[in-house]
Design an enzyme around this catalytic site. Structure first.
Site, PDB file in Angstrom:
ATOM      1  N   ASN A 109       0.628  -1.134  -0.251  1.00  0.00           N
ATOM      2  CA  ASN A 109      -0.049  -0.320  -0.455  1.00  0.00           C
ATOM      3  C   ASN A 109       1.005   1.124   0.095  1.00  0.00           C
ATOM      4  O   ASN A 109       1.945   1.208   0.444  1.00  0.00           O
ATOM      5  CB  ASN A 109      -1.030  -0.089   1.376  1.00  0.00           C
ATOM      6  CG  ASN A 109      -1.962   1.431   0.909  1.00  0.00           C
ATOM      7  OD1 ASN A 109      -2.448   1.548   0.347  1.00  0.00           O
ATOM      8  ND2 ASN A 109      -1.395   1.882   2.279  1.00  0.00           N
ATOM      9  N   HIS A 156       0.499   5.451   1.537  1.00  0.00           N
ATOM     10  CA  HIS A 156       0.406   6.143   2.436  1.00  0.00           C
ATOM     11  C   HIS A 156       0.679   7.501   2.093  1.00  0.00           C
ATOM     12  O   HIS A 156       1.709   7.270   2.385  1.00  0.00           O
ATOM     13  CB  HIS A 156      -0.130   5.584   3.881  1.00  0.00           C
ATOM     14  CG  HIS A 156      -1.061   6.231   4.730  1.00  0.00           C
ATOM     15  ND1 HIS A 156      -2.019   6.168   4.836  1.00  0.00           N
ATOM     16  CD2 HIS A 156      -0.582   6.990   5.661  1.00  0.00           C
ATOM     17  CE1 HIS A 156      -2.853   7.189   6.129  1.00  0.00           C
ATOM     18  NE2 HIS A 156      -1.636   7.442   6.312  1.00  0.00           N
ATOM     19  N   SER A 202       4.405   6.735   2.593  1.00  0.00           N
ATOM     20  CA  SER A 202       5.450   5.711   3.182  1.00  0.00           C
ATOM     21  C   SER A 202       5.025   4.676   1.997  1.00  0.00           C
ATOM     22  O   SER A 202       2.827   4.563   1.716  1.00  0.00           O
ATOM     23  CB  SER A 202       5.048   5.047   4.003  1.00  0.00           C
ATOM     24  OG  SER A 202       5.368   6.658   5.156  1.00  0.00           O
ATOM     25  N   ASP A 217      -2.884   0.816   8.063  1.00  0.00           N
ATOM     26  CA  ASP A 217      -1.672   1.727   7.403  1.00  0.00           C
ATOM     27  C   ASP A 217      -0.297   1.097   8.243  1.00  0.00           C
ATOM     28  O   ASP A 217       0.370   2.435   9.253  1.00  0.00           O
ATOM     29  CB  ASP A 217      -2.696   3.351   7.661  1.00  0.00           C
ATOM     30  CG  ASP A 217      -3.647   3.627   6.627  1.00  0.00           C
ATOM     31  OD1 ASP A 217      -3.034   3.548   5.947  1.00  0.00           O
ATOM     32  OD2 ASP A 217      -4.283   4.416   7.171  1.00  0.00           O
TER      33      ASP A 217
HETATM   34  C1  GRF Z   1      -2.720   8.436  -2.601  1.00  0.00           C
HETATM   35  O1  GRF Z   1      -1.927   9.544  -2.015  1.00  0.00           O
HETATM   36  C2  GRF Z   1      -2.023   7.372  -2.227  1.00  0.00           C
HETATM   37  O2  GRF Z   1      -1.365   7.940  -1.706  1.00  0.00           O
HETATM   38  C3  GRF Z   1      -3.813   7.037  -1.876  1.00  0.00           C
HETATM   39  O3  GRF Z   1      -4.332   7.596  -2.090  1.00  0.00           O
HETATM   40  C4  GRF Z   1      -3.778   8.397  -3.485  1.00  0.00           C
HETATM   41  C5  GRF Z   1      -4.191   7.983  -5.076  1.00  0.00           C
HETATM   42  O4  GRF Z   1      -4.399   8.607  -5.337  1.00  0.00           O
HETATM   43  N1  GRF Z   1      -3.640   6.156  -0.969  1.00  0.00           N
HETATM   44  P1  GRF Z   1      -3.947   8.090  -7.104  1.00  0.00           P
HETATM   45  O5  GRF Z   1      -5.734   7.788  -7.587  1.00  0.00           O
HETATM   46  O6  GRF Z   1      -2.763   7.211  -7.480  1.00  0.00           O
HETATM   47  O7  GRF Z   1      -4.162   9.319  -7.971  1.00  0.00           O
END
Ligand code: GRF
Length: 226
Positions: free
Chosen positions: A120, A122, A149, A158
């Site tokens: 993931n 975050h 991260s 998370d």
């Molecule tokens: C990113 O900011 C990521 O950190 C979070 O969700 C957002 C996804 O953005 N988990 P995208 O859909 O890849 O543009």
């Protein structure tokens, strides 16, 4: 100690990934771009969104990647939804499941089913600011640094062993939106890099730490000046 790939997988076919999204899919696009220019050896066999209108589905279609929507609102509860997701994912026989802006909390059953092959991103410097609104919370807390991260997923939200982090300075006049935009830029550099390390078999989970090439490396915290 768990290696991210077997030796056979490193020397054999590319890592096969399923990517889960809910929205814009700019991180998905970053993978596609890096694959296209030959910087990332990864076979994205399927993109799944829980939202039918997610722009990321269009991105997948344009790139010639199979995509589908599994709409969580069509399931009676979280467990049923996760079961449907697992069934579809497992048809692809992936060695890696990438959460890229997937805005659903996953059950322990799902997470444990993909232990050490579920990652993931975050938008915070974990363990700081789990959950939502991370950019505003970092500003409100007067943080000097904020970032993103990439981590292996465990049932706790998370949390999980961190593979790679990127940070940049919080500027005095930053709004949450401005900060988010700059963090997004570093996400697009870091997430493909973390996936590349995984696909090269260079990651090892040891307890709550991730080793790169057998050790804790300074490459796992990168500082940006954006
Ligand atoms: C990113 O900011 C990521 O950190 C979070 O969700 C957002 C996804 O953005 N988990 P995208 O859909 O890849 O543009």
């Amino acid at each position: 100690m768990v290696k991210s790939q077997t030796t056979e997988a490193i020397n054999g076919p590319k890592t096969r990934a399923v990517v889960l999204i809910s929205g814009g899919g700019s991180n998905l696009q970053a993978f596609i771009d890096q694959i296209t220019v030959g910087n990332l050896e990864l076979d994205i066999s399927l993109v799944i969104s829980n939202v039918a209108t997610a722009h990321g589905l269009e991105r997948a279609k344009l790139a010639g990647i199979k995509q589908t929507c599994i709409d969580h609102t069509q399931y009676v509860n979280r467990s049923e939804f996760d079961q449907a997701l697992m069934t579809r994912i497992d048809q692809e026989e992936p060695n890696l499941i990438i959460l890229a802006g997937f805005m659903r909390i996953l059950t322990s059953e799902f997470v444990n089913h993909y232990a050490n092959r579920l990652v993931n991103i975050h938008p915070s410097l974990l363990p700081k600011f789990t959950g939502i609104n991370t950019h505003q919370r970092a500003i409100d807390a007067g943080e000097q640094w904020h970032g993103a991260s990439i981590h292996f997923v465990i049932p706790e939200l998370d949390a999980g062993p961190v593979i790679l982090q990127g940070r940049l300075p919080v500027l005095p006049k930053d709004t949450a939106e401005q900060l988010q935009q700059r963090i997004h830029k570093i996400e697009h550099q870091l997430y493909p890099l973390a996936i590349k390390w995984f696909s090269q078999g260079r990651l090892e989970v040891r307890g709550d730490k991730v080793l790169l090439d057998g050790e804790i490396s300074e490459h796992q915290l990168q500082t940006f000046d954006l």
